[in-house]
Design a protein around this motif. Sequence first.
Motif, PDB file in Angstrom:
ATOM      1  N   VAL C 137       0.845  -1.191   0.000  1.00 15.21           N
ATOM      2  CA  VAL C 137       0.000   0.000   0.000  1.00 15.21           C
ATOM      3  C   VAL C 137       0.883   1.244   0.000  1.00 15.21           C
ATOM      4  N   SER C 138       0.565   2.159  -0.885  1.00 13.00           N
ATOM      5  CA  SER C 138       1.247   3.448  -0.888  1.00 13.00           C
ATOM      6  C   SER C 138       0.178   4.530  -0.732  1.00 13.00           C
ATOM      7  N   PHE C 139       0.573   5.792  -0.873  1.00 12.36           N
ATOM      8  CA  PHE C 139      -0.385   6.856  -0.643  1.00 12.36           C
ATOM      9  C   PHE C 139      -0.507   7.763  -1.858  1.00 12.36           C
ATOM     10  N   THR C 140      -1.640   8.386  -1.933  1.00 14.38           N
ATOM     11  CA  THR C 140      -1.879   9.369  -2.985  1.00 14.38           C
ATOM     12  C   THR C 140      -0.736  10.376  -3.016  1.00 14.38           C
ATOM     13  N   ASN C 141      -0.296  10.706  -4.221  1.00 11.23           N
ATOM     14  CA  ASN C 141       0.771  11.686  -4.438  1.00 11.23           C
ATOM     15  C   ASN C 141       2.126  11.285  -3.864  1.00 11.23           C
ATOM     16  N   ALA C 142       2.288   9.994  -3.624  1.00 12.93           N
ATOM     17  CA  ALA C 142       3.589   9.497  -3.184  1.00 12.93           C
ATOM     18  C   ALA C 142       4.598   9.583  -4.323  1.00 12.93           C
ATOM     19  N   THR C 154       4.343   4.909  -6.815  1.00 13.57           N
ATOM     20  CA  THR C 154       4.440   6.354  -7.021  1.00 13.57           C
ATOM     21  C   THR C 154       3.154   6.830  -7.683  1.00 13.57           C
ATOM     22  N   GLY C 155       2.698   8.037  -7.309  1.00 16.82           N
ATOM     23  CA  GLY C 155       1.383   8.453  -7.754  1.00 16.82           C
ATOM     24  C   GLY C 155       1.292   9.139  -9.108  1.00 16.82           C
ATOM     25  N   ASN C 156       2.309   9.871  -9.478  1.00 14.87           N
ATOM     26  CA  ASN C 156       2.224  10.747 -10.657  1.00 14.87           C
ATOM     27  C   ASN C 156       1.887   9.993 -11.946  1.00 14.87           C
ATOM     28  N   SER C 157       0.800  10.372 -12.571  1.00 14.69           N
ATOM     29  CA  SER C 157       0.298   9.587 -13.708  1.00 14.69           C
ATOM     30  C   SER C 157       1.202   9.697 -14.935  1.00 14.69           C
ATOM     31  N   MET C 158       1.830  10.848 -15.144  1.00  9.86           N
ATOM     32  CA  MET C 158       2.728  10.972 -16.299  1.00  9.86           C
ATOM     33  C   MET C 158       3.907  10.034 -16.116  1.00  9.86           C
ATOM     34  N   VAL C 168       1.471  -2.815 -11.225  1.00 12.11           N
ATOM     35  CA  VAL C 168       0.567  -3.611 -10.387  1.00 12.11           C
ATOM     36  C   VAL C 168       1.189  -3.870  -9.011  1.00 12.11           C
ATOM     37  N   HIS C 169       0.443  -4.560  -8.179  1.00 15.41           N
ATOM     38  CA  HIS C 169       0.860  -4.948  -6.821  1.00 15.41           C
ATOM     39  C   HIS C 169       0.887  -3.768  -5.853  1.00 15.41           C
ATOM     40  N   GLY C 170       0.420  -2.607  -6.282  1.00 14.23           N
ATOM     41  CA  GLY C 170       0.354  -1.471  -5.379  1.00 14.23           C
ATOM     42  C   GLY C 170      -1.067  -0.937  -5.326  1.00 14.23           C
ATOM     43  N   THR C 171      -1.487  -0.464  -4.178  1.00 17.60           N
ATOM     44  CA  THR C 171      -2.812   0.135  -4.043  1.00 17.60           C
ATOM     45  C   THR C 171      -2.660   1.448  -3.301  1.00 17.60           C
ATOM     46  N   PRO C 172      -3.186   2.542  -3.868  1.00 23.56           N
ATOM     47  CA  PRO C 172      -3.079   3.812  -3.155  1.00 23.56           C
ATOM     48  C   PRO C 172      -4.153   3.972  -2.080  1.00 23.56           C
TER      49      PRO C 172
END
Lengths: 423, 423, 423, 423
Positions: C137-142, C154-158, C168-172
Amino acid sequence: MTITPPATSVFETLESEVRSYCRGWPAVFDRAQGSRVFNEDGHEYLDFFSGAGALNYGHNNPVLKRALLDYLERDGITHSLDMSTTAKRAFLERFQDVVLRPRGMDHKVMFPGPTGTNAVEAALKLARKVKGRESVVSFTNAFHGMSLGALAVTGNSMKRAGAGVPLVHGTPMPFDNYLDGRVPDFLWFERLLEDQGSGLNQPAAVIVETIQGEGGINVARPEWLRGLADLCRRRDMLLIVDDIQMGCGRTGPFFSFEEAGIVPDIVTLSKSIGGYGMPMSLTLFRPELDIWEPGEHNGTFRGHNPAFVTATAALDTYWADGASMEKQTLKRGEQAEAVLREICAEHPRSGARYRGRGLVWGLEFTDPGRASRVCARAFELGLLLETSGPRGEVVKLLPALTITPEELDEGLRTLARSVRETA
Amino acid sequence: MTITPPATSVFETLESEVRSYCRGWPAVFDRAQGSRVFNEDGHEYLDFFSGAGALNYGHNNPVLKRALLDYLERDGITHSLDMSTTAKRAFLERFQDVVLRPRGMDHKVMFPGPTGTNAVEAALKLARKVKGRESVVSFTNAFHGMSLGALAVTGNSMKRAGAGVPLVHGTPMPFDNYLDGRVPDFLWFERLLEDQGSGLNQPAAVIVETIQGEGGINVARPEWLRGLADLCRRRDMLLIVDDIQMGCGRTGPFFSFEEAGIVPDIVTLSKSIGGYGMPMSLTLFRPELDIWEPGEHNGTFRGHNPAFVTATAALDTYWADGASMEKQTLKRGEQAEAVLREICAEHPRSGARYRGRGLVWGLEFTDPGRASRVCARAFELGLLLETSGPRGEVVKLLPALTITPEELDEGLRTLARSVRETA
Amino acid sequence: MTITPPATSVFETLESEVRSYCRGWPAVFDRAQGSRVFNEDGHEYLDFFSGAGALNYGHNNPVLKRALLDYLERDGITHSLDMSTTAKRAFLERFQDVVLRPRGMDHKVMFPGPTGTNAVEAALKLARKVKGRESVVSFTNAFHGMSLGALAVTGNSMKRAGAGVPLVHGTPMPFDNYLDGRVPDFLWFERLLEDQGSGLNQPAAVIVETIQGEGGINVARPEWLRGLADLCRRRDMLLIVDDIQMGCGRTGPFFSFEEAGIVPDIVTLSKSIGGYGMPMSLTLFRPELDIWEPGEHNGTFRGHNPAFVTATAALDTYWADGASMEKQTLKRGEQAEAVLREICAEHPRSGARYRGRGLVWGLEFTDPGRASRVCARAFELGLLLETSGPRGEVVKLLPALTITPEELDEGLRTLARSVRETA
Amino acid sequence: MTITPPATSVFETLESEVRSYCRGWPAVFDRAQGSRVFNEDGHEYLDFFSGAGALNYGHNNPVLKRALLDYLERDGITHSLDMSTTAKRAFLERFQDVVLRPRGMDHKVMFPGPTGTNAVEAALKLARKVKGRESVVSFTNAFHGMSLGALAVTGNSMKRAGAGVPLVHGTPMPFDNYLDGRVPDFLWFERLLEDQGSGLNQPAAVIVETIQGEGGINVARPEWLRGLADLCRRRDMLLIVDDIQMGCGRTGPFFSFEEAGIVPDIVTLSKSIGGYGMPMSLTLFRPELDIWEPGEHNGTFRGHNPAFVTATAALDTYWADGASMEKQTLKRGEQAEAVLREICAEHPRSGARYRGRGLVWGLEFTDPGRASRVCARAFELGLLLETSGPRGEVVKLLPALTITPEELDEGLRTLARSVRETA
């Protein structure tokens, strides 16, 4: 013969573009009996397709039909999920007595949902759970189904692209004769396994068809299958034989792997196991692999009792008395092979080659368009035949096991004529 | 009543440990009629389970049975893959006339293989192909099927663990009321979508059940569904309603989403669409989404014509005349709700709560063991009832839509007694 | 000030389009001292950027420089992979004495390759290996790095899109205050974990920044961090604090999590740990987690001894005497905060808000273009400042910890002027 | 020689169990010059390891050292991310003039973070982005790095297992001579590509080392590399040469692929590019592939200017004058080969075989334990040598390119003696 365009409007306007067989056979079929199918105008077709192997006992087989009608008339339970029913018990008992025990198999029986892809999904899940590994080895030109687990071990690139996600956890290995005999069997596969630096994720299992039906009637030699079984044993991989299209007597014996003398860890069956074209499938596995939690793999239509009834009737009728069905299939196979040999000899410049076993045969042309034209001409002449292979280069013969010698001859002659008329 | 252990030996010795329903209901069932099921000793059970929603019209419904027997007797074609048949045409035409057109839906119809999980796999594939993205959002406690694609959007952790591979490309969002109303609807979901740094892979689609059957009879409010449909529209995601368990009139109208006034981009149907408990499923989608290649998703049992026949008969019988079926279901629902209200009032300390719509109801207990004991006691008293919910804490009522008021009352009284006797 | 376009031709013609900072700061830098940077024309810039946090002790810090030059001059070994060296031993001993022991931490120290993303990859690998689960689990805007493992959390979509494979394997999960205080902390996260039907793959670990630098200077409250640590403990997840940007005194104490009173299971350090802007990184973990095989994670530049030398000198100089560095940083932070407060008060219509701790501060504008214009104007005025946040809406202040009060004031005044002149 | 156990306590008590080289070489190293390394007791070692290829110009090369000290002393900017600096410009210009232009390469230069694995991650990302496909083909016994993207194309099973997630999107193919010449080059690979039913996901790229250093000094023949380049061109796959260990003159020419006369689409460089063992890496690619967004791949230590300085000095000193460095390396290689030939001839029963090119050589033994014992004995005799290969069966010789003939002879004699004394 003149083909009148059938009134297909609702198929074209309402049914999805994904429809396929109806494009090659522009007819609206209505009824069928044995190896004969009739369109709504009463036009008759000889069936060398057999529901892609789901109709080994012919259409609306009268013995099975009687059992089915009796069951439905007496309000036998139709739908039961995995509740216990008398129809299911009868099937299980007959399957054990007629199929498993005589072959020395103590496999457990799982009803994974009544489609082939579901049987494969269950097989892959179980293998992964047992071994604690994700990777599964499949073979070039394999076909195992359309749901994501089965599709990942299927070769066809168009169908794979349909997934919409990258298909992972599967690695293809060369099927028998894939490299035209230029490479020793399993040289590459075994080297990958023995080398700690090869980069192959250690597989939980290998999934294989003994004859690849969709892949182009590619026939694995018995010694190749034995080599594969041996490799699996030595390298701690489960052997899954997907016998969905080639099982239920298609190649002669009930299971297609019997000729090779191997016993897979896991077997999938579907298509003709229900006998009457009714949805049904089985996943069989060695008892020590039965580590499922109750309900860990489920599905609404696992308990389709009408299929149990026809399946039981089929086992009783065709398999209870030992090897007579197998002998008859092999004999019919010889009849087919003889004509295929003639066809190839007659058309040397077409590059035509044939291959098969029992009552599954393929006639390959160098030019894929030729195979397609042969099937189209055969349809005009009243014979149902489909192509297979990665480029549709193989005419696939899959007559009912119950076909008469006369019907078989008739179809083969139509095929020969179709080849001739598409030269 | 004394329960004699049934002769289940072959189920225990030969069938896989994965079997489930037969464990809770230790009987061997033999025949059935309407809402009554009989074991092999002739013992009668009232059915509040209905094949997990596959038998909305009751067991062996006589009208459907007549149509089926006629078809089989006249050797109507049984198995046809996606060839055109008269039975399929009749179904397509009736489905269009009776279901789609009156609801203003111009959806295309796909036959993806006759199981629910197959319909879901097809829906997910198509959504991913259309949008060119892998990710799909599902909801907490969703149930969509057991093959790998469908399992990845299913919530149950035991079933997910069965996959043997990490399930990816799906992200769960909170179903309606999941956080007890403490969080505004879609606050989290929309924030993730609008924030370019949220880390959520942009979803191709959202898949939702309007009432989660396996998840515990969790009922989404119409306004929540409308909010979701609006979010999908605004954020360029396809909305897939999985109506496999709740469609075909279970909640009143033919589609369960009608009450909310939404029209999903993609709809899956299975279970009762065949009418007679026969394997069948459909994936419906807006015509502009129909970008399938011919044969890109296939399957052997797509053309199970006996199911087309009973499906057509069911549409004719129950849905052709407008809203009478819906009205009757809602009326029966009121009858069920009244008794459930009484039960909850009678057992305040059990924490019992009920919820539902039409003829799907859930009775939840604080103690999950209580729900299980209620179902066990009901079985002893001759009533088939199963639990649902992540901890099996909900008694699930799913009687046939054709149940009589008297039968419904009888079952509800047995339920009330079972609750009382397990206090 | 007139900016003469620098001779950047080789950067534009030969260097990849991926280059980034050089676009915002069109200068060719040449030398630097403390908080001052000089371009090749001798033009001076005040540095409020500090190598994105890699230069906490300023540019070419004279104490560290002396140690480095001595080491290089005496031919101290430069490159050693993970061989034992005297320079490495000195670092390990000082790190233990000055950092770990006084904080009661018995963590093992791993040199995972001298970049932050490598430290994160090692942390994630180890967590997954220890727990036998894939999900993190990570966090929004990580922001955790650019290699595939780190990028997946990591959060940044670009930046995520750059992966070219589905991540995969990560959930914000929502970072502190992500939903503007409308939802209780961890309500959603904990509900997912406690519910066996939620669909969340049980995480091996949670990875978090105490202050999200790239994400927009989002500051987690100490009580939120304590709640997270408690959740991890109760739900059997490892807590990874990525202290790459916020560690080494940036927020005041050596580790940024000290204020919250928590001790993470795993900590990553990089950027300023080498002291002199030299590539170096560490992954720290509780001794019971040290189940690595020798060489299971390796890399050529793990043993960059010049960085060990400057790192040791930095620990000796700034951290050996207890809390004086921390106190100074907090004092400078108050100085910064006072001016930021003024700026926000002066520009109420800009929606300007500030936040931060120690010597990391963010000044957010409603209009993202404003933040960008502020930085551009500041550059013209001789101040290096970058933006952060998902839309670049935050001006980020990251002066060296060694900045003088006068320099800090000068920079803050330039910032205030830049805000004023971009209104 | 008596080995006194060095005071390694802090390495054993504080450093993670992942440490590796320090186990085989139980010494604490302190300083180094050219090909000589000294432990803290002043004991001298001759270095045939060269930082795993990061020290091609020897330890603390005096010319590079002078440039580095000058730069540091004048406060040249140390850390600059991807800002423009004079040191970076000098490097880019020299790299273009000395390396790219003379070889007719118009590749763009990317600084992806100063480690090899980062260069590989950037290469894979870019290839996937350009081609819009996920799959990458690597080779048996490949080594490309430890972060998740690079690890997925690395062969070693122990290192792969460290990932903690299934490694996907990569498929191994046989490296040159992997199947002992029994299979025509690329027979399997090309067959998979040409067959629409093979099941191979169409690769975006192929990544290859010309000589596999970690994999056991496996040398690809120039004609094999040309065949691979041709296959990539014909089948629309990008060719990535990972020249991290074999580039910078290790095999003779600057790039190891020059001998084959091919020009890869993408090249990764690291290890010796910085010249002085300083962290640095490059990803080079054809200009038409440069579709990166600004900042789409970033990293804190991309701009490690001291490495630019030593890299520039190394180019000036060793590569500016054309082919003299290459000639010297090939000459030294002949010297090494002669002794290796003798060793193999002297120990026919050991199954010893040698292979290599330029100044990279491998001496393989049938018994992997023998290679390990040879290295251990060599260490006792003052020679640093490591093993490689999937089972550690190969003694790997990697002396500095600047080694004198006398030093080379000394080391080779020590090697010969070590082989003799471990018989």
